[in-house]
Design an enzyme around this catalytic site. Sequence first.
Site, PDB file in Angstrom:
ATOM      1  N   HIS A 104       0.889  -1.181   0.000  1.00 16.21           N
ATOM      2  CA  HIS A 104       0.000   0.000   0.000  1.00 16.21           C
ATOM      3  C   HIS A 104       0.918   1.220   0.000  1.00 16.21           C
ATOM      4  CE1 HIS A 104      -2.450  -2.874   2.469  1.00 16.21           C
ATOM      5  NE2 HIS A 104      -3.495  -2.291   1.908  1.00 16.21           N
ATOM      6  N   ASP A 107       2.200   2.042   3.437  1.00 20.94           N
ATOM      7  CA  ASP A 107       3.094   1.097   4.138  1.00 20.94           C
ATOM      8  C   ASP A 107       4.535   1.454   3.902  1.00 20.94           C
ATOM      9  OD1 ASP A 107       0.883  -0.613   4.349  1.00 20.94           O
ATOM     10  OD2 ASP A 107       1.481  -1.748   2.578  1.00 20.94           O
TER      11      ASP A 107
HETATM   12  C1  XUL Z   1      -7.567  -6.344   4.548  1.00 24.48           C
HETATM   13  C2  XUL Z   1      -6.818  -6.795   3.368  1.00 24.48           C
HETATM   14  C3  XUL Z   1      -5.953  -5.780   2.737  1.00 24.48           C
HETATM   15  C4  XUL Z   1      -5.870  -5.883   1.260  1.00 24.48           C
HETATM   16  C5  XUL Z   1      -5.103  -4.777   0.593  1.00 24.48           C
HETATM   17  O1  XUL Z   1      -8.383  -7.290   5.109  1.00 24.48           O
HETATM   18  O2  XUL Z   1      -6.910  -7.938   2.984  1.00 24.48           O
HETATM   19  O3  XUL Z   1      -4.699  -5.859   3.308  1.00 24.48           O
HETATM   20  O4  XUL Z   1      -5.301  -7.092   0.863  1.00 24.48           O
HETATM   21  O5  XUL Z   1      -5.580  -3.520   0.908  1.00 24.48           O
END
Ligand code: XUL
Length: 440
Positions: A104, A107
Amino acid sequence: MTDTPRFFTQADPIRFEGRDSKNPLAFRWYDKDRLVLGKTMEEQLRFAVAYWHSLAWPGGDPFGGETFLRPWMHGSDEMAMARHKAEVGFEMFRILDVPYFCFHDRDVAPEGATLAESNRNLDVIADLFAERMASEKVRLLWGTANLFSNRRFMAGGATNPDPEVFIYAAGQVKHALETTHKLNGQNYVLWGGREGYETLLNTDLAREIEQYGRFLTLVVEHKHKIGYKGAILIEPKPQEPTKHQYDFDVATVYGFLKRFGLENEVQVNIEDNHATLSGHTYEHEIATALAYGIFGSLDVNRGDRQSGWDTDQFPNDPTSMALGFFHLFQAGGFKTGGCNFDAKIRRQSLDPDDLLIGHVGGMDVCARALLMAEDMIEDGVLPGIIKDRYAGWDSAEGRAILKGERSLDDLAALVARDGINPSPRSGRQEYLENLVNRYL
Ligand code: XUL
Ligand code: CO
């Protein structure tokens, strides 16, 4: 990026040592060059490390904070900490010998005072990634934007009652998508953690769904505008953090995509723990996505039978994984997707090597499941039984019905004309379950 002390106990890539190995830092099943169903295990499974769980999560739970005390989370210079984190990340990717990672935007680089500042921070770290990727094997499976942590998103990003939040989210996603494109990411993921509601008492559901459709359309338009060739993926999840999320499960997402004419533009990233939270199995979600032609990628993890939330543990059940893989690899396997470990070690797993061991176990479970799926497919018994079960539909009459060449009147007349009185046949479920156990 070279003068910080080594984080893990070993620097060499983890190797395949075979089933009898007692070494916790060796693969017992994942033999990356072994050919399975026409490709190497590495090419079939396309493993990815998730940056957030492995590098950005401090080990907190709703009752207590940080347990891990990662050195890159303690300092005064946030960008220096982000660089340190990247350094440990690339060390980890190399030791695990994984072909991919996922992240992300938030992150990898700290949020700034404005979106422009956050974007600049992301650019600095993305440049660092590009530099490291030029000399290392690891590639980007997917990038995504975090539209859920900051309080501005508490009532949603795209589905927020305030259009300014929609605008902000659009600006953020544009930059995350362009960064993913710049790093040759194979996919761009949208997980709508706050795209849902806490109570219908304050929610205009129809409006929010329209907003969400508009947002996704903008993302798809922008993908084409910038010439990004990767896939756009939605990650279904029924709830958590919100009480109800609009991307509830694969079938719900398909209906949403159809409604906005996006079913040929967007696919799904399916997560095991999200599947079980929605009352389904991984296998069901994978088979459904394949049936609708929207399968994209997998987040591999597992939930806990007792806890009713997204525990995101490393997978440990090869049989349940194999049931999903059977469908996936029968359909030809991954195209742009892969197996992303959206999984975190437990908060008491304090040793740096616990991070490696979690992945080693998960990779072995997937490898073992792939071998089971290979047997299930190549042995031909299961596919044969399914084929035989539907063989009647390949008859002239069966095909004519499906092509729309028969009316209800025609069919009623046929019952009388041919004296149709079907005799039921066994579904043979126990035989099939026993057969699957033989492949383990
Ligand atoms: C949350 C989840 C996230 C997604 C990416 O439950 O799975 O980490 O994979 O945003
Ligand atoms: Co996920």
